[in-house]
Each structure stands twice: as C-alpha cells, then as structure tokens.
Design a protein around this motif. Structure first.
Motif: not given
Ligand code: SAH
Length: 369
Positions: A134-135, A180, A183-184, A217-219, A240, A242, A282, A318-319, A362-363
C-alpha cells in the motif's frame, strides 16, 4: 568507532556520497581536521558553522581564512543535496522538497508547520526494500542507504529555511523530526543512529533538537528495535503494525514473515521499558481490508496485554497511491474502530493527514521528477 577516512583527496565512497562533516562525531572531526593540517580549534569552529549557523557552504564561512575555505569545502563540505523542486500546499504550511544527491539519486523530505510546532519528515534511504503493497515508496524498491550526513543535511536545510522565513507563516524554528519519509530507518541502522545523535546533540556537536521530539518509525525489525532501546536515546519509537493478526500482516507488511506481531510487540515492550517512552502504533485504515470491528477489538487486547499504558495508536486514513485499488475506510467505520480500541483501555487517535494533493502524505513519497 574507527572509520577509515580518505586522506587529502575526499574520494567518493563505494555507492555512497563523499565524506562530510556531518558524517563525523566530535572525535573523528578533530582527527580529520588534524589530518588536513589545520589547527585543532578549527574542528569546533566548522561544526559551529554547520550546526549552529546552519551554513553548509564553506565559501560563506567568513571566519575561515580564504585559503582554507577551498580545502575545507572539498574535504568536509561537499554539496550533498541539491533541491530540485519545492511543492507546497495548505497555504504553504506543508512543503515537500525533492532532493538530488551527489550521484543523482532522488529523495524527498516534507516540512509541516502547525500552530505550536514545525515537523520535518525525513528519508533514511532512497527508496525502500520493505515492499509494503500500500506504500508508493515500497513499490519502486531500494536504491541505496543514505549517508549520515545526507540524513542530517535534510534537517539542517529545513531548519535554515524556517529560520530564514522561506516557509509560509514567517520565520520559525524546527521543533520535531520524524523518520517517516522514504526508507526503513532500522535497515540503515548505524547511519540513522549516528544521524539521531547529530540531530539531538547540543552545539557544537549537533543541531540541538530534543531527543523526545525525534520519532523513528519502523516496519518492526525486532532485533534492531532492541538494539535501539540499548542506545540510551529517548527518541519516540513508532511501529507500523497495520493489523494485529499475522495472517493479514504477512501480506501488508511482508517483513512480518520474519518477525511476527508477537515478536514485534515484545521488542516494542522492551523499548518502552528501557526508555520509559510510550510507543506509537501506526495503523493505516484500509477499507474492508484491516478495518473490521473484530480487528479493532483484537488490536486493543493485544496492545493492552503487550504494552499496558505504554502505547498510543495512530490511525492513518489510507492515502491513495498510484495503481492501488485500495481506499481509505469510511469515516463511520473509522469512528467505530477508535471506539473499540479505546474500549480496551488503549489510547487511540486519528492522525491529521497532510500533503495528499502534492503526493507528500504518508506512503506517497516516490521521488518522481
Ligand atoms: N519504513 C518505516 C518508515 C516509513 S513511515 C515504516 O514503515 O514505519 C511511513 C508510514 O506511512 C508508515 O507507518 C507506513 O506504513 C505508512 N504508510 C505507507 N503507505 C501509506 C498509505 N498509502 N497511506 C497511509 N499510510 C501509509
């Protein structure tokens, strides 16, 4: 830590940009200044220019003799990031910058101004290897890690832009930094931790932001979360998550196949205990995918059990991302989700999302030119 530092000629490092002052801690900085044949006091003088005056151009460091500026410029202040463009929305209070690195790599950072604070969202890698479907960043894969200085320089540039009144709302001060962007961060661990130290150390060793106003922020790379807990930093950790169940998380956050929800929450607990800091969870709300009432109940139960009061849930509508069929959850569904998480005794809010119209939310960071 000992690093091999090229002498005299600041050669490009394999796959990485040339060395920069912000790559160095204070001992390394002194060492390099000595190797360059400069008097020791220059080390802190250069650092005060960069971290204190937010000056990255050696030619403008007028407290240096003109003859030294050239050498210092090529050895310690190579241009790392050049702005390609700025895109703004929210009346200029949200501003995305597309940067071009020394080797042509593209990356983005996003500055968001609020009445009480200014937050910069920074990238730790160009692209991302975590492949969350979704990112947008995850779709293009990882290009490379950013160097410590490339991470720090995003912050220096934003602090300078705010100070100089280049952002709507008049001159201001950067108060918060969130990892955020692209990258991770925990997959580029050493450079990210070094960057956090540079961002939060007081002058002349860093930009002097408070550790508490920095969020990583991390996966959910569980071993790296534990390692971060042991660094003696009080930065905020965001995970993150989800979804609370492994079956769905295996697909939404593929690294879950390596470290399960339970392992991630255990590591988060260790972080909370070690630092005394509440962990942020997140949760992107994806219509009919992860927004069911039973998932809200399960999320609340699991978090309550694993983290007690040391947790806060951020729901992110969700964006949209290019090519994705997924939508944000309808508002009533979102409301019910919040209600159910709260009912389990876990604090939960919906994050105000910014920058959608400039693909800065985000994303959505894909560094497209
Ligand atoms: N890789 C790290 C840092 C990125 S933070 C991480 O995943 O935490 C970016 C945040 O936006 C994360 O929480 C990610 O899951 C969220 N994100 C990614 N795609 C998105 C989307 N389409 N809509 C809303 N949030 C999203």
């Amino acid at each position: 830590m000992v690093v091999s530092l090229p002498l005299v000629f600041n050669a490009p490092r394999r796959g990485m940009p040339p060395r920069h002052l912000a790559d160095l801690d204070s001992a390394e900085r002194r060492e390099v200044v000595k190797e360059l044949g400069l008097p020791g006091f220059r080390a802190d003088q250069l650092a005060r220019q960069y971290y204190g005056r937010l000056e990255a151009d050696a030619e403008k460091m007028t407290d240096l003799p003109a003859a030294v500026r050239d050498q210092v410029g090529s050895e310690l202040f190579p241009v790392l990031l050049t702005p390609v463009k700025h895109l703004a929305c929210d009346g200029g209070e949200t501003r995305k910058t597309l940067w071009k690195a020394n080797d042509g790599t593209l990356l983005e950072s996003v500055l968001m101004r609020y009445p009480d604070r200014a937050t910069l969202c920074i990238s730790s890698q160009a692209g991302c290897g975590m492949a969350c479907p979704f990112c947008a960043t995850g779709q293009a894969g990882l290009q490379r890690n950013l160097s410590t200085a490339e991470i720090v320089d995003q912050v220096r540039a934003a602090a300078a832009a705010l100070r100089d009144g280049e952002v709507a709302g008049g001159p201001g001060r950067l108060s918060n930094v969130v990892f955020m962007g692209m990258g991770e961060p925990l997959a580029n661990y050493k450079r990210v931790v070094a960057a956090v130290r540079r961002i939060t150390s007081p002058a002349p060793d860093g930009l002097g932001l408070s550790q508490r106003s920095v969020t990583v922020s991390t996966v959910g790379l569980a071993p790296a979360i534990r390692k971060l807990a042991d660094e003696d930093l009080s930065v905020t950790l965001a995970v993150s998550l989800h979804t609370p169940d492994d079956e769905l998380r295996d697909t939404l956050v593929p690294v879950n196949n390596r470290w399960s929800v339970a392992e991630v929450l255990k590591a988060a607990r260790y972080y909370a205990d070690k630092t005394g800091r509440r962990v942020s969870i997140e949760y992107a709300m994806i219509r009919d995918v992860n927004d069911q009432p039973w998932r809200a109940d399960l999320l609340g139960k699991k978090l309550r059990k694993a983290l007690g009061a040391l947790v806060h849930v951020n729901l992110i509508p969700l964006n949209p991302t290019p090519g994705s069929e997924w939508d944000a959850s309808p508002k009533p569904v979102e409301k019910e989700f919040v209600r159910r998480v709260l009912a389990q005794g876990v604090s939960c809010t919906v994050r105000d999302t910014r920058g959608q119209e400039i693909a800065a939310a985000c994303g959505q960071l894909a560094a497209e030119n």
